[in-house]
Design a protein around this motif. Structure first.
Motif, mmCIF file in Angstrom:
data_model
loop_
_atom_site.group_PDB
_atom_site.id
_atom_site.type_symbol
_atom_site.label_atom_id
_atom_site.label_comp_id
_atom_site.label_asym_id
_atom_site.label_seq_id
_atom_site.Cartn_x
_atom_site.Cartn_y
_atom_site.Cartn_z
ATOM 1 N N CYS A 45 0.814 -1.227 0.000
ATOM 2 C CA CYS A 45 0.000 0.000 0.000
ATOM 3 C C CYS A 45 0.841 1.268 0.000
ATOM 4 N N PHE A 46 2.187 1.147 0.157
ATOM 5 C CA PHE A 46 3.129 2.281 0.119
ATOM 6 C C PHE A 46 2.823 3.315 1.201
ATOM 7 N N ARG A 47 2.353 2.849 2.327
ATOM 8 C CA ARG A 47 2.106 3.739 3.452
ATOM 9 C C ARG A 47 3.098 3.434 4.566
ATOM 10 N N PRO A 48 3.436 4.460 5.381
ATOM 11 C CA PRO A 48 4.351 4.214 6.505
ATOM 12 C C PRO A 48 3.748 3.183 7.454
ATOM 13 N N PHE A 49 4.591 2.476 8.139
ATOM 14 C CA PHE A 49 4.128 1.447 9.056
ATOM 15 C C PHE A 49 3.587 2.086 10.326
ATOM 16 N N PRO A 50 2.370 1.754 10.735
ATOM 17 C CA PRO A 50 1.832 2.322 11.984
ATOM 18 C C PRO A 50 2.627 1.823 13.172
ATOM 19 N N GLU A 51 3.057 2.754 14.002
ATOM 20 C CA GLU A 51 3.832 2.471 15.209
ATOM 21 C C GLU A 51 5.145 1.765 14.898
ATOM 22 N N GLY A 52 5.611 1.874 13.663
ATOM 23 C CA GLY A 52 6.899 1.316 13.289
ATOM 24 C C GLY A 52 6.939 -0.201 13.235
ATOM 25 N N THR A 53 5.771 -0.882 13.217
ATOM 26 C CA THR A 53 5.721 -2.357 13.204
ATOM 27 C C THR A 53 5.401 -2.837 11.806
ATOM 28 N N TYR A 54 6.165 -3.833 11.324
ATOM 29 C CA TYR A 54 5.917 -4.369 9.997
ATOM 30 C C TYR A 54 6.194 -5.872 10.001
ATOM 31 N N TYR A 55 5.778 -6.532 8.924
ATOM 32 C CA TYR A 55 6.004 -7.965 8.729
ATOM 33 C C TYR A 55 6.823 -8.139 7.454
ATOM 34 N N GLU A 56 7.804 -9.017 7.505
ATOM 35 C CA GLU A 56 8.670 -9.207 6.358
ATOM 36 C C GLU A 56 8.491 -10.628 5.803
ATOM 37 N N PHE A 57 8.345 -10.708 4.481
ATOM 38 C CA PHE A 57 8.169 -12.002 3.819
ATOM 39 C C PHE A 57 8.895 -11.952 2.474
ATOM 40 N N GLU A 58 9.836 -12.901 2.285
ATOM 41 C CA GLU A 58 10.616 -12.997 1.061
ATOM 42 C C GLU A 58 11.316 -11.672 0.728
ATOM 43 N N GLY A 59 11.878 -11.030 1.769
ATOM 44 C CA GLY A 59 12.662 -9.820 1.586
ATOM 45 C C GLY A 59 11.845 -8.554 1.402
ATOM 46 N N ARG A 60 10.509 -8.630 1.478
ATOM 47 C CA ARG A 60 9.660 -7.445 1.315
ATOM 48 C C ARG A 60 8.921 -7.204 2.618
ATOM 49 N N LYS A 61 8.706 -5.915 2.900
ATOM 50 C CA LYS A 61 8.108 -5.508 4.170
ATOM 51 C C LYS A 61 6.648 -5.081 3.921
ATOM 52 N N TYR A 62 5.743 -5.514 4.853
ATOM 53 C CA TYR A 62 4.323 -5.226 4.709
ATOM 54 C C TYR A 62 3.760 -4.749 6.044
ATOM 55 N N CYS A 63 2.747 -3.903 5.938
ATOM 56 C CA CYS A 63 2.000 -3.558 7.142
ATOM 57 C C CYS A 63 1.170 -4.768 7.557
ATOM 58 N N GLU A 64 0.633 -4.733 8.774
ATOM 59 C CA GLU A 64 -0.082 -5.903 9.306
ATOM 60 C C GLU A 64 -1.281 -6.278 8.437
ATOM 61 N N TYR A 65 -2.064 -5.311 8.014
ATOM 62 C CA TYR A 65 -3.262 -5.605 7.237
ATOM 63 C C TYR A 65 -2.925 -6.275 5.909
ATOM 64 N N ASP A 66 -1.988 -5.687 5.160
ATOM 65 C CA ASP A 66 -1.654 -6.251 3.852
ATOM 66 C C ASP A 66 -0.978 -7.615 3.979
ATOM 67 N N PHE A 67 -0.187 -7.799 5.028
ATOM 68 C CA PHE A 67 0.435 -9.099 5.215
ATOM 69 C C PHE A 67 -0.619 -10.182 5.463
ATOM 70 N N GLN A 68 -1.640 -9.856 6.270
ATOM 71 C CA GLN A 68 -2.695 -10.832 6.534
ATOM 72 C C GLN A 68 -3.499 -11.130 5.276
ATOM 73 N N VAL A 69 -3.800 -10.099 4.502
ATOM 74 C CA VAL A 69 -4.582 -10.306 3.286
ATOM 75 C C VAL A 69 -3.809 -11.152 2.279
ATOM 76 N N PHE A 81 -8.140 -13.884 10.302
ATOM 77 C CA PHE A 81 -6.769 -14.214 9.951
ATOM 78 C C PHE A 81 -6.041 -14.828 11.146
ATOM 79 N N ILE A 82 -5.135 -15.747 10.843
ATOM 80 C CA ILE A 82 -4.385 -16.436 11.888
ATOM 81 C C ILE A 82 -2.979 -15.860 11.927
ATOM 82 N N VAL A 83 -2.625 -15.282 13.055
ATOM 83 C CA VAL A 83 -1.274 -14.768 13.277
ATOM 84 C C VAL A 83 -0.670 -15.563 14.422
ATOM 85 N N GLY A 84 0.385 -16.272 14.152
ATOM 86 C CA GLY A 84 0.994 -17.135 15.154
ATOM 87 C C GLY A 84 0.877 -18.579 14.724
ATOM 88 N N ARG A 85 0.597 -19.463 15.676
ATOM 89 C CA ARG A 85 0.524 -20.900 15.399
ATOM 90 C C ARG A 85 -0.686 -21.226 14.527
#
Length: 345
Positions: A45-69, A81-85
Motif C-alpha cells: 500500500c506504500f504507506r508508513p508502518f503504523p507504530e513502526g511495526t511491519y512484517y517481512e516475507f521474502e525480503g519485502r516488508k508489509y504492514c499488518e493488514y496487507d500481510f494478513q490479506v 486471519f491467523i497470526v501465530g501458530r
C-alpha cells in the motif's frame, strides 16, 4: 519487526554523506539498514508502518493488514486471519483453540484426531461412531468396543467383567444377566434369592409399583396395549391369546365397532351389509328413518335405503341398480326380495 529511529548527530559526517542523509534528517533503522523517513513503507500500500511495526516475507516488508490479506491463512471456524501458530488439517487452516471434535467439542490441536466421513473426531468419538455403525456398544469405563452382550448399569453399557456381585458372600464376576437393585449390581443367582420380581418387558427388577397380569410382572409404564403400545396406567384391559389390549383395539380386532360413530358396541348390535351398527345409528341413508329387525330395506352403495326412498328413485336408476346387482351376483334382484337386519346382543 520494529523500526528504530535516530538522528545523524550520533554518527560521523563521513557515514552520513556516504549514505546520502542530511545532517539534521531523521534516520530509520531496520535490522541494521538505514532508511529515509518516507522510504520505509509497505510494499503493497506504500504507506508508513503504523507504530513502526511491519512484517517481512521474502525480503519485502508489509504492514499488518496487507500481510494478513496476502499471506496469513484464514481460520475455517471464525473466518479471521491467523497470526501465530496455525493448525493445518482437513484441507484448511485453524486457530489452535478452534480445531475441535465435531461431536464432543474437545480441542484436537495436541491430542490428534481421526477423519470420519468428512468430520474431525477425537479417538473416543470415532470409536463410538464405528461401534454404532456396526451395531455394537462402547464401554462407558474403558471406551472399548463391546463385542458380546453389554451389561447395562445406570443406563450406560459396560463390559460385564468390570463388575463383581455386590453380595459380600458371593463376589463373583458378573455377566450380562446381572441385575441392578438400588444402584448396586448382583449376579442372577443372588438376585433370585432376594425375591424381587422381574419386568416381563425390559427384564429389569421392578422396585416400585408392580403390575401383575398375563402371568408376569411389569413396570407400570411397560404394561402396554399390544396394538397401540400405550400404557394402561391402571385402566381396564382385555386379554387375548397371551396379549393385552386396550378396550378400543380389542373390539376393533375381536369385537364390534359402530360403522357410523366408530365407537365400541357394548350392548345390542345390528349386523347388516357386512357392517355393525348401534341400533340408534342404523337408519335410512336418505331420509334417516330408523330401521329395526322388522324393517325391510334395500342396498345402495353398501348403505341401507328404506323402500319408500328407493321407490322415489328414477326408474332408470333402479333398473341400473338391479342389473348391477344381478351381474355382480351380490344379492337377488331388488324387486324380488329386500334385506333384513340381524340384531344380536
Amino acid at each position: 519487526m520494529v523500526v528504530d529511529m535516530f538522528y545523524p548527530g550520533s554518527v560521523s559526517n563521513s557515514e552520513i554523506e556516504r549514505e546520502g542523509f542530511d545532517r539534521d534528517e531523521p534516520i530509520l533503522n531496520s535490522q541494521g539498514e538505514a532508511y529515509h523517513d518516507d522510504c520505509l513503507v509497505c510494499a503493497q500500500c506504500f504507506r508508513p508502518f503504523p507504530e513502526g511495526t511491519y512484517y517481512e516475507f521474502e525480503g519485502r516488508k508489509y504492514c499488518e493488514y496487507d500481510f494478513q490479506v496476502l499471506y496469513a491463512p484464514c481460520c475455517a471456524k471464525c473466518k479471521e486471519f491467523i497470526v501465530g501458530r496455525v493448525i493445518k488439517a482437513m484441507n484448511t487452516s485453524w486457530h489452535p483453540d478452534h480445531f475441535q471434535c465435531e461431536l464432543c467439542g474437545r480441542v484436537l490441536s495436541d491430542i490428534g484426531f481421526m477423519r470420519n466421513q468428512g468430520r474431525a473426531l477425537c479417538h473416543p468419538c470415532n470409536e463410538r461412531v464405528k461401534a454404532e455403525a456396526a451395531g455394537k456398544y462402547i464401554c462407558y469405563r474403558c471406551k472399548a468396543i463391546i463385542d458380546d452382550k453389554p451389561l447395562k448399569y445406570k443406563n450406560e453399557p459396560y463390559h460385564p467383567y468390570h463388575f463383581n456381585c455386590s453380595n459380600p458372600e458371593c463376589g463373583r464376576e458378573l455377566d450380562s444377566d446381572a441385575r441392578e437393585i438400588r444402584e448396586e449390581l448382583y449376579c442372577l443367582r443372588c438376585h433370585d434369592k432376594m425375591g424381587i420380581p422381574i419386568c416381563g418387558a425390559c427384564r429389569r427388577p421392578v422396585e416400585d409399583r408392580v403390575v401383575t397380569a398375563l402371568g408376569k410382572h411389569w413396570h407400570v409404564e411397560h404394561f402396554v396395549c399390544a396394538k397401540c403400545e400405550k400404557p394402561f396406567l391402571g385402566t381396564k384391559h382385555f386379554e387375548k391369546k397371551g396379549l393385552a389390549y386396550c378396550e378400543l383395539h380389542y373390539h376393533q380386532l375381536f369385537g364390534n365397532i359402530d360403522f357410523v360413530s366408530g365407537e365400541v358396541i357394548e350392548d345390542i348390535c345390528v349386523t347388516a351389509l357386512n357392517k355393525t351398527w348401534k341400533p340408534e345409528n342404523f337408519v335410512c341413508w336418505c331420509c334417516e328413518t330408523p330401521l329395526d329387525e322388522r324393517s325391510k330395506f334395500l342396498e345402495m352403495d353398501m348403505l341401507p335405503v328404506c323402500k319408500k326412498c328407493y321407490e322415489r328413485f328414477p326408474g332408470e336408476l333402479r333398473r341400473r341398480l338391479t342389473r348391477h346387482y344381478e351381474s355382480a351376483q351380490r344379492i337377488r334382484p331388488l324387486a324380488a326380495e329386500s334385506s333384513v337386519a340381524q340384531i344380536s346382543a
